[in-house]
Design a protein around this motif. Structure first.
Motif, PDB file in Angstrom:
ATOM      1  N   SER A   1     -58.710  27.181  -4.733  1.00 29.70           N
ATOM      2  CA  SER A   1     -58.521  27.645  -3.356  1.00 29.70           C
ATOM      3  C   SER A   1     -57.042  27.985  -3.172  1.00 29.70           C
ATOM      4  CB  SER A   1     -58.958  26.547  -2.377  1.00 29.70           C
ATOM      5  OG  SER A   1     -58.168  25.387  -2.567  1.00 29.70           O
ATOM      6  N   GLY A   2     -56.590  27.959  -1.927  1.00 29.30           N
ATOM      7  CA  GLY A   2     -55.172  28.217  -1.672  1.00 29.30           C
ATOM      8  C   GLY A   2     -54.286  27.024  -1.945  1.00 29.30           C
ATOM      9  N   ASN A   3     -54.856  25.950  -2.449  1.00 32.27           N
ATOM     10  CA  ASN A   3     -54.096  24.734  -2.738  1.00 32.27           C
ATOM     11  C   ASN A   3     -53.343  24.907  -4.057  1.00 32.27           C
ATOM     12  OD1 ASN A   3     -53.176  22.156  -3.388  1.00 32.27           O
ATOM     13  ND2 ASN A   3     -54.942  21.151  -2.436  1.00 32.27           N
ATOM     14  N   LEU A   4     -52.035  25.120  -3.998  1.00 31.39           N
ATOM     15  CA  LEU A   4     -51.260  25.355  -5.211  1.00 31.39           C
ATOM     16  C   LEU A   4     -51.189  24.114  -6.095  1.00 31.39           C
ATOM     17  CD1 LEU A   4     -48.303  27.564  -3.902  1.00 31.39           C
ATOM     18  CD2 LEU A   4     -50.350  28.274  -5.139  1.00 31.39           C
ATOM     19  N   ALA A   5     -51.229  22.937  -5.489  1.00 29.09           N
ATOM     20  CA  ALA A   5     -51.200  21.711  -6.290  1.00 29.09           C
ATOM     21  C   ALA A   5     -52.434  21.636  -7.181  1.00 29.09           C
ATOM     22  CB  ALA A   5     -51.114  20.492  -5.365  1.00 29.09           C
ATOM     23  N   GLU A   6     -53.572  22.060  -6.639  1.00 33.06           N
ATOM     24  CA  GLU A   6     -54.809  22.075  -7.416  1.00 33.06           C
ATOM     25  C   GLU A   6     -54.721  23.076  -8.563  1.00 33.06           C
ATOM     26  OE1 GLU A   6     -59.435  23.489  -6.777  1.00 33.06           O
ATOM     27  OE2 GLU A   6     -58.207  22.962  -5.040  1.00 33.06           O
ATOM     28  N   THR A   7     -54.165  24.249  -8.275  1.00 36.71           N
ATOM     29  CA  THR A   7     -53.993  25.264  -9.321  1.00 36.71           C
ATOM     30  C   THR A   7     -53.063  24.764 -10.413  1.00 36.71           C
ATOM     31  OG1 THR A   7     -54.283  26.988  -7.648  1.00 36.71           O
ATOM     32  CG2 THR A   7     -53.329  27.657  -9.750  1.00 36.71           C
ATOM     33  N   LEU A   8     -51.980  24.116 -10.008  1.00 35.25           N
ATOM     34  CA  LEU A   8     -51.012  23.587 -10.973  1.00 35.25           C
ATOM     35  C   LEU A   8     -51.666  22.558 -11.893  1.00 35.25           C
ATOM     36  CD1 LEU A   8     -48.114  23.293 -12.024  1.00 35.25           C
ATOM     37  CD2 LEU A   8     -47.701  21.654 -10.178  1.00 35.25           C
ATOM     38  N   GLU A   9     -52.424  21.656 -11.309  1.00 36.30           N
ATOM     39  CA  GLU A   9     -53.081  20.610 -12.098  1.00 36.30           C
ATOM     40  C   GLU A   9     -54.068  21.217 -13.097  1.00 36.30           C
ATOM     41  OE1 GLU A   9     -56.039  16.772 -11.362  1.00 36.30           O
ATOM     42  OE2 GLU A   9     -54.922  17.656  -9.691  1.00 36.30           O
ATOM     43  N   THR A  10     -54.817  22.222 -12.663  1.00 35.29           N
ATOM     44  CA  THR A  10     -55.783  22.875 -13.548  1.00 35.29           C
ATOM     45  C   THR A  10     -55.088  23.548 -14.723  1.00 35.29           C
ATOM     46  OG1 THR A  10     -57.310  23.263 -11.709  1.00 35.29           O
ATOM     47  CG2 THR A  10     -57.588  24.639 -13.672  1.00 35.29           C
ATOM     48  N   LEU A  11     -54.023  24.286 -14.453  1.00 36.99           N
ATOM     49  CA  LEU A  11     -53.309  24.991 -15.519  1.00 36.99           C
ATOM     50  C   LEU A  11     -52.658  24.011 -16.489  1.00 36.99           C
ATOM     51  CD1 LEU A  11     -51.678  27.945 -13.549  1.00 36.99           C
ATOM     52  CD2 LEU A  11     -53.457  28.097 -15.297  1.00 36.99           C
ATOM     53  N   GLN A  12     -52.092  22.949 -15.986  1.00 37.76           N
ATOM     54  CA  GLN A  12     -51.470  21.959 -16.873  1.00 37.76           C
ATOM     55  C   GLN A  12     -52.503  21.364 -17.824  1.00 37.76           C
ATOM     56  OE1 GLN A  12     -49.745  19.374 -13.902  1.00 37.76           O
ATOM     57  NE2 GLN A  12     -47.717  20.306 -14.086  1.00 37.76           N
ATOM     58  N   ARG A  13     -53.676  21.061 -17.312  1.00 37.87           N
ATOM     59  CA  ARG A  13     -54.721  20.480 -18.148  1.00 37.87           C
ATOM     60  C   ARG A  13     -55.181  21.477 -19.218  1.00 37.87           C
ATOM     61  NH1 ARG A  13     -57.746  19.340 -14.382  1.00 37.87           N
ATOM     62  NH2 ARG A  13     -59.264  21.048 -14.485  1.00 37.87           N
ATOM     63  N   VAL A  14     -55.349  22.732 -18.838  1.00 38.86           N
ATOM     64  CA  VAL A  14     -55.801  23.760 -19.790  1.00 38.86           C
ATOM     65  C   VAL A  14     -54.769  23.984 -20.880  1.00 38.86           C
ATOM     66  CG1 VAL A  14     -56.301  26.221 -20.014  1.00 38.86           C
ATOM     67  CG2 VAL A  14     -57.326  24.908 -18.145  1.00 38.86           C
ATOM     68  N   LEU A  15     -53.508  24.047 -20.493  1.00 36.78           N
ATOM     69  CA  LEU A  15     -52.451  24.294 -21.480  1.00 36.78           C
ATOM     70  C   LEU A  15     -52.307  23.124 -22.444  1.00 36.78           C
ATOM     71  CD1 LEU A  15     -49.775  25.980 -19.184  1.00 36.78           C
ATOM     72  CD2 LEU A  15     -51.209  27.084 -20.893  1.00 36.78           C
ATOM     73  N   GLN A  16     -52.487  21.920 -21.954  1.00 38.41           N
ATOM     74  CA  GLN A  16     -52.413  20.747 -22.832  1.00 38.41           C
ATOM     75  C   GLN A  16     -53.514  20.776 -23.883  1.00 38.41           C
ATOM     76  OE1 GLN A  16     -52.567  17.430 -20.124  1.00 38.41           O
ATOM     77  NE2 GLN A  16     -50.409  17.638 -19.513  1.00 38.41           N
ATOM     78  N   GLN A  17     -54.592  21.469 -23.597  1.00 40.11           N
ATOM     79  CA  GLN A  17     -55.683  21.600 -24.554  1.00 40.11           C
ATOM     80  C   GLN A  17     -55.458  22.759 -25.523  1.00 40.11           C
ATOM     81  OE1 GLN A  17     -59.067  22.063 -21.978  1.00 40.11           O
ATOM     82  NE2 GLN A  17     -59.073  19.918 -21.303  1.00 40.11           N
ATOM     83  N   GLY A  18     -54.321  23.469 -25.374  1.00 35.99           N
ATOM     84  CA  GLY A  18     -53.992  24.555 -26.281  1.00 35.99           C
ATOM     85  C   GLY A  18     -54.790  25.817 -26.062  1.00 35.99           C
ATOM     86  N   LYS A  19     -55.293  26.005 -24.869  1.00 36.48           N
ATOM     87  CA  LYS A  19     -56.133  27.167 -24.581  1.00 36.48           C
ATOM     88  C   LYS A  19     -55.324  28.270 -23.890  1.00 36.48           C
ATOM     89  CE  LYS A  19     -60.293  24.343 -24.151  1.00 36.48           C
ATOM     90  NZ  LYS A  19     -61.403  23.889 -23.267  1.00 36.48           N
ATOM     91  N   LYS A  20     -55.815  29.486 -24.054  1.00 41.97           N
ATOM     92  CA  LYS A  20     -55.172  30.641 -23.419  1.00 41.97           C
ATOM     93  C   LYS A  20     -55.780  30.831 -22.032  1.00 41.97           C
ATOM     94  CE  LYS A  20     -54.506  34.418 -25.809  1.00 41.97           C
ATOM     95  NZ  LYS A  20     -54.766  35.720 -26.466  1.00 41.97           N
ATOM     96  N   ALA A  21     -54.956  30.700 -21.017  1.00 34.67           N
ATOM     97  CA  ALA A  21     -55.433  30.773 -19.638  1.00 34.67           C
ATOM     98  C   ALA A  21     -55.024  32.085 -18.987  1.00 34.67           C
ATOM     99  CB  ALA A  21     -54.881  29.602 -18.823  1.00 34.67           C
ATOM    100  N   SER A  22     -55.939  32.664 -18.234  1.00 31.89           N
ATOM    101  CA  SER A  22     -55.655  33.860 -17.441  1.00 31.89           C
ATOM    102  C   SER A  22     -55.842  33.535 -15.966  1.00 31.89           C
ATOM    103  CB  SER A  22     -56.579  35.016 -17.835  1.00 31.89           C
ATOM    104  OG  SER A  22     -56.240  35.530 -19.104  1.00 31.89           O
ATOM    105  N   VAL A  23     -54.825  33.797 -15.203  1.00 37.44           N
ATOM    106  CA  VAL A  23     -54.876  33.565 -13.757  1.00 37.44           C
ATOM    107  C   VAL A  23     -55.137  34.900 -13.073  1.00 37.44           C
ATOM    108  CG1 VAL A  23     -53.633  32.703 -11.741  1.00 37.44           C
ATOM    109  CG2 VAL A  23     -53.232  31.669 -13.990  1.00 37.44           C
ATOM    110  N   LEU A  24     -56.193  34.971 -12.317  1.00 37.75           N
ATOM    111  CA  LEU A  24     -56.577  36.199 -11.623  1.00 37.75           C
ATOM    112  C   LEU A  24     -55.978  36.200 -10.219  1.00 37.75           C
ATOM    113  CD1 LEU A  24     -60.370  36.237 -12.575  1.00 37.75           C
ATOM    114  CD2 LEU A  24     -58.474  37.334 -13.791  1.00 37.75           C
TER     115      LEU A  24
END
Length: 408
Positions: A50-73
């Motif tokens: 949603s518009g919650n940037l803290a939520e977006t930040l937490e999601t991206l940090q978790r994905v990157l720690q898993q070594g995955k390539k993330a795309s933010v739309l």
């Protein structure tokens, strides 16, 4: 790696092929519900935010720690009032790749059929409306959002007696797209819901090329006294005027109130300095009023409004101001300061030629809890050449008081 992909206005037809390919090379997609629906065939993981940037930040940090390539739309273009600055700040060590998208501003100018390379572009989503220039010398593209609806923007301009022509696009590229050509006075009264709107505001006199160029503005302030149309009305002399304007700390977008404007010398220079803002000049003397209008015409100042009357009575209809300059007060300094619509943190500059006015001004600023109060006494002496010698021509000493209105 983080990829920031601009998906344009939000419909599939406007998503570029490069973005399509990048999506399918990604392990994870992060975006809003509408953005994720554009790619129903994506085989990887999808995270709705949603518009919650803290939520977006937490999601991206978790994905990157898993070594995955993330795309933010992101809708529109990532680099235009979007997430790019925030992501670069939060992930300074990560490699960030950006693919642009078509912004709604670009689409609006295309719909209007006009070039946008010389336009000014702003967003008022989450920003105060006083970031908008009042005097438009070139087209202005505005992203709306939150509480700042198109009607609020139109009302803001109407408050300061400006009525720019406006093109408004809502939900561009969607079936419910609405395109409207109007002006501020008409738009402010519409009851339609423009929740996904972009606006183009046009200069009032687009054919006046000199008004559109910063080259038409003075290189510095301090216009010579003899340049002004003069009469029997006292005028603030050049040397004092410069100090008053310096104490006022006027910027290009400042809204200035000049109380007891006299011939308008301070009002004129303030309007030239605040060429994107406005000046309200209050004056009760009929002769001085005419001199203000003549000087306004001579210096081609468009953002000056003459208010015929005396303060504090004439202050009742004045909109919010950033700076209040008081030249004539008739012993009512405190009453003027109480009535002046000065925004919190705004500047006040007061001139006094008597000790009594100085004392009243100091007491008023102190009792009304103005901050950073400063007093300067100036006496200018001009040396006039007569044959082979120069004789002193002393001007009256002037006190300049200045201060800042408290935030609370």
């Amino acid at each position: 790696m983080i990829q920031i992909l601009g998906i344009g206005p939000g419909t599939r037809a406007w998503v570029s092929q490069a973005v399509e390919e990048m999506v399918h090379q990604s392990d994870v997609l992060v975006g809003g519900q509408r953005a994720l629906k554009l790619f129903p065939d994506f085989k990887g993981e999808s995270y709705r935010v949603s518009g919650n940037l803290a939520e977006t930040l937490e999601t991206l940090q978790r994905v990157l720690q898993q070594g995955k390539k993330a795309s933010v739309l992101v809708s529109g273009d990532p680099g235009f009032y979007s997430l790019l600055p925030w992501l670069k700040r939060e992930f300074p060590q990560e490699e960030i790749q950006v693919l642009p998208g078509l912004s709604s501003i670009q689409l609006a100018f295309a719909r209007a059929g006009i070039p946008w390379q010389d336009a000014e572009l702003l967003s008022v989503h989450g920003r105060p409306l006083n970031c908008l220039p009042l005097h438009l010398s070139r087209p202005l593209g505005v992203l709306t959002g939150g509480e700042n609806s198109p009607q609020k923007i139109a009302e803001y301009y109407h408050t300061y007696d400006f009525n720019p022509q406006i093109s408004l696009g809502n939900a561009l590229t969607y079936p419910e797209e609405r395109w409207l050509n109007t002006d501020a006075h008409q738009l402010m009264d519409l009851e339609e819901d423009f929740s996904n709107a972009v606006m183009i505001l046009y200069p009032e006199n687009p054919e006046d090329k000199s008004a559109q160029s910063l080259l038409s503005l003075p290189k510095s302030f301090g216009i010579k006294d003899e340049e002004f149309v003069r009469g029997n009305v006292p005028m603030t002399k050049n040397e004092i005027r410069i100090q008053v304007l310096a104490k006022a700390e006027i910027t290009p977008s400042t809204r200035v109130l000049d109380v007891g404007a006299g011939t308008g010398s301070i009002s004129i220079e303030a309007a030239l300095l605040a060429h994107r803002g406005c000046v309200y000049a209050i004056e009760e003397n009929p002769e001085a009023q005419e001199l203000i209008l003549k000087n306004q015409e001579k210096f081609r100042v468009r953002n000056l409004r003459l208010v015929r009357g005396s303060a504090p009575q004439a202050l009742q209809e004045i909109p919010p101001m950033d700076v209040c300059i008081i030249g004539g007060s008739h012993g009512q300094i405190r009453e003027i300061l109480l009535q002046a619509p000065l925004a919190p943190g705004g500047r006040v500059v007061l001139t006094a030629v008597t000790l009594e006015t100085l004392a009243h001004g100091m007491e008023a600023l102190k009792s009304l809890q103005y901050e950073d109060v400063d007093v300067v006494s100036i006496q200018a002496v001009r040396w006039k050449g007569i044959k082979d010698i120069h004789l002193a021509q002393a001007q009256n000493p002037v006190f300049i008081l200045s201060g800042r209105k408290g935030i609370i």
